[in-house]
Motif scaffolding. Structure first.
Motif, PDB file in Angstrom:
ATOM      1  N   HIS A   1       0.828  -1.219   0.000  1.00 12.98           N
ATOM      2  CA  HIS A   1       0.000   0.000   0.000  1.00 12.98           C
ATOM      3  C   HIS A   1       0.858   1.263   0.000  1.00 12.98           C
ATOM      4  O   HIS A   1       0.355   2.339  -0.290  1.00 12.98           O
ATOM      5  CB  HIS A   1      -0.972   0.008   1.186  1.00 12.98           C
ATOM      6  CG  HIS A   1      -0.312   0.133   2.531  1.00 12.98           C
ATOM      7  ND1 HIS A   1       0.386  -0.893   3.117  1.00 12.98           N
ATOM      8  CD2 HIS A   1      -0.234   1.164   3.396  1.00 12.98           C
ATOM      9  CE1 HIS A   1       0.850  -0.503   4.287  1.00 12.98           C
ATOM     10  NE2 HIS A   1       0.486   0.739   4.488  1.00 12.98           N
TER      11      HIS A   1
ATOM     12  N   TYR B   1      -3.870   5.065  -0.332  1.00 16.93           N
ATOM     13  CA  TYR B   1      -3.453   4.638   1.010  1.00 16.93           C
ATOM     14  C   TYR B   1      -2.250   5.466   1.459  1.00 16.93           C
ATOM     15  O   TYR B   1      -1.529   6.043   0.636  1.00 16.93           O
ATOM     16  CB  TYR B   1      -3.044   3.161   1.008  1.00 16.93           C
ATOM     17  CG  TYR B   1      -4.189   2.190   0.798  1.00 16.93           C
ATOM     18  CD1 TYR B   1      -5.161   2.029   1.771  1.00 16.93           C
ATOM     19  CD2 TYR B   1      -4.269   1.406  -0.358  1.00 16.93           C
ATOM     20  CE1 TYR B   1      -6.203   1.116   1.594  1.00 16.93           C
ATOM     21  CE2 TYR B   1      -5.302   0.493  -0.543  1.00 16.93           C
ATOM     22  CZ  TYR B   1      -6.267   0.353   0.436  1.00 16.93           C
ATOM     23  OH  TYR B   1      -7.277  -0.546   0.262  1.00 16.93           O
TER      24      TYR B   1
ATOM     25  N   ASP C   1      -1.958   3.271   7.626  1.00 16.14           N
ATOM     26  CA  ASP C   1      -3.202   2.574   7.268  1.00 16.14           C
ATOM     27  C   ASP C   1      -3.176   1.101   7.685  1.00 16.14           C
ATOM     28  O   ASP C   1      -4.207   0.536   8.054  1.00 16.14           O
ATOM     29  CB  ASP C   1      -3.457   2.665   5.757  1.00 16.14           C
ATOM     30  CG  ASP C   1      -4.018   4.023   5.376  1.00 16.14           C
ATOM     31  OD1 ASP C   1      -4.477   4.742   6.288  1.00 16.14           O
ATOM     32  OD2 ASP C   1      -3.980   4.382   4.182  1.00 16.14           O
TER      33      ASP C   1
END
Ligand SMILES: Cc1ncc(COP(=O)(O)O)c(C=O)c1O
Length: 368
Positions: free
Chosen positions: A316, A326, A330
């Motif tokens: 991500h 993202y 996260d």
């Protein structure tokens, strides 16, 4: 003593004579793509995985791409997977016009966390790709229960887990389909590229068979567009030979992993991942964690010992996935492990004295 991170020659010299005989036979027949070697290998691998169908393809990446497409994917469908895997897993989603959704990994195993997965499901979710990371099967009971509840397909990414099992079922036999890679560094590596799809479903079998060969149902009759994703006879012949030895090879890996675990327990701040409850681990990689990862790695290199980081940046946070929106924080578990994981030498044919050399060197590092 130098200990390389990986020495493939040990796996390959063991089957040298058989491989040469297979090459000679294939040259004699001049039948290089598909044919009896591929068929025989597919049958053996299906039996090995206790699953009705196995379709050999030309890489793990194509195995994922074809399996996902065969499961049925409409543009915009969301597929959930882990951010802590090789990018081939998520590429297969976007290259099929699906939307990648990540869910964080479980702190004990570094595989897809069922609780995070359940929280990530939306009305657009159609499928799940759990990844049996490092040879350790995912929390499949919980994952399959979530899939059943929401009517989702599950493609197991077993590219690192040939021969692993969960609750007695071989990986690749649990989901809607399973995918394997025979990249040369895997527990069972080809003499080039190779991959395979397993499935209990006849419709998926036929779809993958057609997809791997340009969507052909009969010669020059194309029901849809597909790919050239066929396995060649040389790879199938070599892999069939290796499959016979794989249970022994995996057992050797397990024994060396036990030695690492015993001798490194309690050293410095080293920590290990847990084997998933109910799982049989095949230790594609032996990966530890330490906050001094980079210093330890540098020290090992200086002492002639190879190591590797799987993976330094979770997906991500990769530039390729910036458009997904993202950011740091996260998926905190994956991010923490990206900073701390280190894979140590472990491969078929590694000697106990080599493993002990790695252990002693790590002990010396933490004493300093
Ligand atoms: C988890 C995982 N998925 C997919 C792949 C892709 O396999 P291949 O390199 O055979 O395309 C790999 C290996 O490289 C992998 O480790």
């Amino acid at each position: 003593m130098n200990v390389p991170f990986l020495d493939l020659s040990r796996q390959n010299t063991e089957i040298r004579e058989r491989a040469l005989a297979i090459f000679a036979d294939i040259m004699e027949r001049s039948s290089f793509i598909g044919g009896p070697y591929v068929k025989e290998f597919e049958e053996s691998f299906a039996a090995f995985c206790q699953v009705p169908h196995a379709i050999a393809v030309n890489s793990g990446t194509d195995a994922l791409r074809l399996a996902i497409q065969a499961c049925g994917l409409e543009p915009g469908d969301e597929i959930i997977t882990t951010p802590f895997t090789f990018i081939a897993t998520s590429e297969a989603i976007s290259q099929n016009q699906g939307v990648i959704r990540f869910a964080d990994v479980h702190p004990d195993t570094c595989t897809l966390d069922p609780a995070a997965l359940a929280a990530a499901i939306s009305p657009r979710t159609r499928g799940l790709i759990p990844v049996h990371l490092y040879g350790n099967p995912c929390h499949m009971r919980e994952i399959m229960a979530i899939a059943d509840k929401h009517g989702l397909w599950v493609v197991e990414d077993a590219c690192q887990a040939h021969g692993a099992a969960y609750d007695g079922s071989p990986v690749g036999s649990i989901g809607t389909a399973g995918t394997f890679s025979f990249y040369p560094t895997k527990n069972m590596g080809a003499f080039g590229e190779g991959g395979l799809v397993t499935t209990p479903r006849e419709d998926i079998l036929h779809k993958v068979l057609a997809l791997r060969n340009h969507g052909q149902s009969a010669r020059y009759s194309h029901d849809f567009e597909g790919f050239n994703a066929r396995m060649d006879a040389v790879q199938a012949g070599v892999l069939h030979e290796k499959l016979k030895r794989l249970p022994d090879w995996n057992e050797q890996r397990r024994q060396m992993a036990v030695l690492y675990r015993q001798e490194l327990a309690g050293i410095g701040d080293l920590e290990f991942f847990a084997t998933t409850p109910g799982a049989t681990h095949v230790y594609h990689l032996f990966t530890v964690r330490t906050r001094q990862r980079d210093q330890l790695r540098e020290y090992l290199t200086g002492q002639g010992i190879g190591s590797a980081v799987h993976y330094p940046v979770p997906l991500h946070l990769q530039p390729a996935y910036r458009p997904l929106g993202y950011g740091p924080g996260d998926f905190p578990v994956a991010e923490e492990y990206a900073r701390t994981v280190l894979s140590l030498p472990l491969y078929q044919g590694i000697r106990e004295e080599e493993v002990r050399t790695v252990i002693h060197t790590i002990q010396a590092f933490f004493k300093h």
